[in-house]
Design a protein around this motif. Structure first.
Motif, PDB file in Angstrom:
ATOM      1  N   ALA A  81      75.149 125.398  57.357  1.00 14.53           N
ATOM      2  CA  ALA A  81      74.581 124.505  56.339  1.00 14.53           C
ATOM      3  C   ALA A  81      74.040 123.192  56.909  1.00 14.53           C
ATOM      4  O   ALA A  81      73.323 122.469  56.220  1.00 14.53           O
ATOM      5  N   GLU A  82      74.367 122.884  58.183  1.00 15.33           N
ATOM      6  CA  GLU A  82      73.855 121.615  58.729  1.00 15.33           C
ATOM      7  C   GLU A  82      72.332 121.603  58.828  1.00 15.33           C
ATOM      8  O   GLU A  82      71.721 120.542  58.938  1.00 15.33           O
ATOM      9  N   THR A  83      71.692 122.797  58.763  1.00 12.01           N
ATOM     10  CA  THR A  83      70.221 122.837  58.827  1.00 12.01           C
ATOM     11  C   THR A  83      69.589 122.136  57.627  1.00 12.01           C
ATOM     12  O   THR A  83      68.400 121.826  57.640  1.00 12.01           O
ATOM     13  N   LEU A  84      70.392 121.883  56.583  1.00  9.57           N
ATOM     14  CA  LEU A  84      69.859 121.240  55.371  1.00  9.57           C
ATOM     15  C   LEU A  84      69.989 119.719  55.428  1.00  9.57           C
ATOM     16  O   LEU A  84      69.517 119.026  54.536  1.00  9.57           O
ATOM     17  N   LEU A  85      70.664 119.212  56.473  1.00 15.34           N
ATOM     18  CA  LEU A  85      71.028 117.794  56.462  1.00 15.34           C
ATOM     19  C   LEU A  85      70.036 116.922  57.225  1.00 15.34           C
ATOM     20  O   LEU A  85      69.327 117.384  58.110  1.00 15.34           O
ATOM     21  N   GLN A  86      70.043 115.634  56.863  1.00 15.76           N
ATOM     22  CA  GLN A  86      69.156 114.663  57.526  1.00 15.76           C
ATOM     23  C   GLN A  86      69.603 114.419  58.960  1.00 15.76           C
ATOM     24  O   GLN A  86      70.767 114.511  59.277  1.00 15.76           O
ATOM     25  N   THR A  87      68.639 114.071  59.802  1.00 17.60           N
ATOM     26  CA  THR A  87      68.963 113.734  61.190  1.00 17.60           C
ATOM     27  C   THR A  87      68.350 112.371  61.519  1.00 17.60           C
ATOM     28  O   THR A  87      67.489 111.882  60.794  1.00 17.60           O
ATOM     29  N   ALA A 146      71.899 106.971  61.056  1.00 18.59           N
ATOM     30  CA  ALA A 146      73.364 106.975  60.929  1.00 18.59           C
ATOM     31  C   ALA A 146      73.811 107.009  59.472  1.00 18.59           C
ATOM     32  O   ALA A 146      74.669 107.794  59.095  1.00 18.59           O
ATOM     33  N   LYS A 147      73.214 106.158  58.632  1.00 15.86           N
ATOM     34  CA  LYS A 147      73.784 106.088  57.288  1.00 15.86           C
ATOM     35  C   LYS A 147      73.389 107.278  56.416  1.00 15.86           C
ATOM     36  O   LYS A 147      73.906 107.462  55.326  1.00 15.86           O
ATOM     37  N   ALA A 148      72.503 108.132  56.931  1.00 16.48           N
ATOM     38  CA  ALA A 148      72.135 109.347  56.191  1.00 16.48           C
ATOM     39  C   ALA A 148      72.889 110.583  56.692  1.00 16.48           C
ATOM     40  O   ALA A 148      72.679 111.679  56.194  1.00 16.48           O
ATOM     41  N   ALA A 149      73.789 110.394  57.674  1.00 19.25           N
ATOM     42  CA  ALA A 149      74.527 111.549  58.220  1.00 19.25           C
ATOM     43  C   ALA A 149      75.311 112.233  57.109  1.00 19.25           C
ATOM     44  O   ALA A 149      75.997 111.580  56.324  1.00 19.25           O
ATOM     45  N   GLY A 150      75.176 113.553  57.027  1.00 18.33           N
ATOM     46  CA  GLY A 150      75.911 114.305  56.011  1.00 18.33           C
ATOM     47  C   GLY A 150      75.170 114.466  54.700  1.00 18.33           C
ATOM     48  O   GLY A 150      75.599 115.224  53.827  1.00 18.33           O
ATOM     49  N   TYR A 151      74.029 113.768  54.537  1.00 19.17           N
ATOM     50  CA  TYR A 151      73.258 113.865  53.288  1.00 19.17           C
ATOM     51  C   TYR A 151      72.111 114.855  53.435  1.00 19.17           C
ATOM     52  O   TYR A 151      71.569 115.019  54.523  1.00 19.17           O
ATOM     53  N   GLU A 155      78.257 119.703  60.624  1.00 23.20           N
ATOM     54  CA  GLU A 155      78.430 118.334  60.131  1.00 23.20           C
ATOM     55  C   GLU A 155      79.013 118.381  58.726  1.00 23.20           C
ATOM     56  O   GLU A 155      78.770 119.331  57.983  1.00 23.20           O
ATOM     57  N   SER A 156      79.764 117.347  58.372  1.00 25.43           N
ATOM     58  CA  SER A 156      80.314 117.268  57.019  1.00 25.43           C
ATOM     59  C   SER A 156      79.199 117.221  55.992  1.00 25.43           C
ATOM     60  O   SER A 156      78.172 116.577  56.208  1.00 25.43           O
ATOM     61  N   LEU A 157      79.419 117.893  54.869  1.00 23.19           N
ATOM     62  CA  LEU A 157      78.450 117.884  53.767  1.00 23.19           C
ATOM     63  C   LEU A 157      78.897 116.802  52.785  1.00 23.19           C
ATOM     64  O   LEU A 157      79.746 117.045  51.923  1.00 23.19           O
ATOM     65  N   ALA A 158      78.328 115.613  52.947  1.00 24.59           N
ATOM     66  CA  ALA A 158      78.842 114.440  52.235  1.00 24.59           C
ATOM     67  C   ALA A 158      78.595 114.494  50.725  1.00 24.59           C
ATOM     68  O   ALA A 158      79.268 113.807  49.971  1.00 24.59           O
ATOM     69  N   GLU A 159      77.629 115.308  50.287  1.00 21.63           N
ATOM     70  CA  GLU A 159      77.270 115.277  48.870  1.00 21.63           C
ATOM     71  C   GLU A 159      77.949 116.340  48.015  1.00 21.63           C
ATOM     72  O   GLU A 159      77.723 116.395  46.817  1.00 21.63           O
ATOM     73  N   LYS A 181      81.799 110.567  63.015  1.00 21.06           N
ATOM     74  CA  LYS A 181      82.885 111.393  62.475  1.00 21.06           C
ATOM     75  C   LYS A 181      82.310 112.557  61.666  1.00 21.06           C
ATOM     76  O   LYS A 181      82.747 113.692  61.799  1.00 21.06           O
ATOM     77  N   ARG A 182      81.308 112.274  60.832  1.00 25.12           N
ATOM     78  CA  ARG A 182      80.709 113.349  60.037  1.00 25.12           C
ATOM     79  C   ARG A 182      80.045 114.403  60.900  1.00 25.12           C
ATOM     80  O   ARG A 182      79.974 115.566  60.526  1.00 25.12           O
TER      81      ARG A 182
END
Length: 415
Positions: free
Chosen positions: A135-141, A144-149, A179-183, A322-323
């Protein structure tokens, strides 16, 4: 044959070199079957065994009496490294979960919203198990503050997951991600961090490669790599097939003081490529700390990042690392640490520039030299002067020999 068993998904990844992860499987089963959690998110470094673990979980649930009527396995990684279009993923899920009754042709006239409703209808009618792998393929890169979103072009996926997790139904969802899925809604999602194999499992994995080694050597090998299964398999294959080592683990341990062989490094590179500049800088600088020797605190990380505010460091940079599963906090030791593979990669990044290397070590020296020690009269053992020993090491690395010698003369009388 039980009265309730579901067919295995056709695209279920194969199991190779499976090593018992009995404890992890038990936790997963209990969480999936006996709790009111809707989703589990398994996170960890590449190669740590997330996909393998879930593939094994589904095989076990398939042979046992479980509440599930069907299961679907959906990989979110395509040839481009990006996720496939969301509507294609929904089509595929509808086809599998309807046992082939709903095809892409029958639901072509529907939009994404309508198809999601159809999917939810199936999840309400019968208990299904859906796995979203990678699922990390869906996340922003790169920020820093967008990690996990979720990335902007993955808004449809974000909406789909929200529907799947916040609607009442009798089905369960599993995500694997680097990566953690923050949302994901925290009330119905449990995140489980997957770590390396324990020592016994690591040893039995290595034994399956028929190497020449005694128990101590196999244990050392497992410990060096913190039980990272993919790394251990790659290194074991290298030792077995390379004429230089001829299957002898002792030879390998004596000749190498580094961990990253090319194949492992390329997986770590994929994560590093996702970082912002400030995360990369922080990772490189904190890799100079030998965290096995002395605990790494927030103050220690902060000493390496004087150019950013403590707020920015804690809430954005450290949170992002951490995420991304690059920095861990150990609540027992009350300190941060890096996985040895990540730490070594951080060192490589730092070593590309002598000036950056010296800066990081002199900042580490300043940090340790300013740690308040007991008065000299109360020094009992080596622990009491540990910060001075660390300061001496970093002063030498930074090329500041005067500072290093000053410490030696202070400690010498005591020793």
């Amino acid at each position: 044959q039980n009265d309730r068993t579901f067919p295995l998904p056709e695209n279920l990844p194969p199991l190779r070199n499976w090593v018992q992860r009995t404890k992890e499987l038990e936790i997963l089963k209990t969480t999936i079957i006996n709790s009111d959690i809707t989703a589990i998110s398994i996170v960890g470094l590449p190669g740590i065994g997330k996909t393998t673990l879930i593939s094994q979980l589904i095989r076990q649930l398939h042979t046992e009496k479980t509440p599930f009527a069907c299961a679907a396995w959906q990989s979110l990684q395509s040839a481009t490294g990006k996720a496939p279009p969301c509507d294609r993923t929904i089509d595929s899920l509808l086809f599998t979960l309807s046992n082939g009754e709903i095809t892409a042709a029958t639901n072509a006239q529907n939009d994404c919203g309508k198809n999601t409703e159809n999917l939810l209808k199936i999840l309400r009618e019968k208990p299904c198990l859906i796995v979203f792998d990678r699922a990390e393929t869906l996340l922003q890169t790169g920020e820093a503050k967008a990690a996990g979103y979720f990335a902007e072009d993955c808004a449809e996926y974000a909406w789909l997951f929200k529907q799947l997790l916040e609607t009442e139904h009798q089905s369960k969802i599993i995500f694997t991600s680097r990566e953690s899925l923050a949302e994901l809604p925290p009330t119905v999602t449990r995140e489980i961090q997957l770590n390396g194999l324990d020592r016994d499992a690591a040893i039995s994995l290595l034994q399956s490669f028929n190497l020449t080694a005694n128990a101590e050597e196999l244990a050392e090998m497992g410990d060096r790599y913190c039980g990272h299964p993919k790394a251990l398999q790659l290194v074991a294959t290298l030792i077995r097939d390379d004429t230089e080592f001829q299957g002898n683990v002792g030879n390998f341990l004596h000749r190498r003081d580094w961990l990253l062989i090319r194949d492992i490094e390329s997986a770590i590179d994929e994560i590093i490529a996702r970082l912002s500049d400030s995360e990369q800088t922080c990772l490189g600088r904190i890799s100079v700390y030998q965290t096995s020797e002395y605990p790494l605190s927030f103050a220690g990380i902060s000493a390496q990042m004087p150019e950013v505010s403590k707020y920015e460091l804690k809430e954005n940079i450290i949170q992002a690392l951490k995420r991304r599963q690059l920095l861990y906090y150990d609540r027992h030791l009350k300190s941060y640490h890096l996985h040895p593979l990540v730490r070594e990669k951080g060192e490589y990044l730092l070593n590309q520039n002598l000036e950056h290397f010296r800066t990081a070590h002199s900042q580490a020296y300043n940090y340790y030299i300013n740690i308040t020690l007991k008065p000299e009269s109360e020094w009992q053992d080596i622990e009491d002067i540990q910060p001075l020993i660390r300061a001496h090491y970093h002063a030498r690395q930074a090329g500041n020999l005067d500072a290093a010698n000053a410490i030696i003369s202070e400690v010498c009388e005591y020793l």
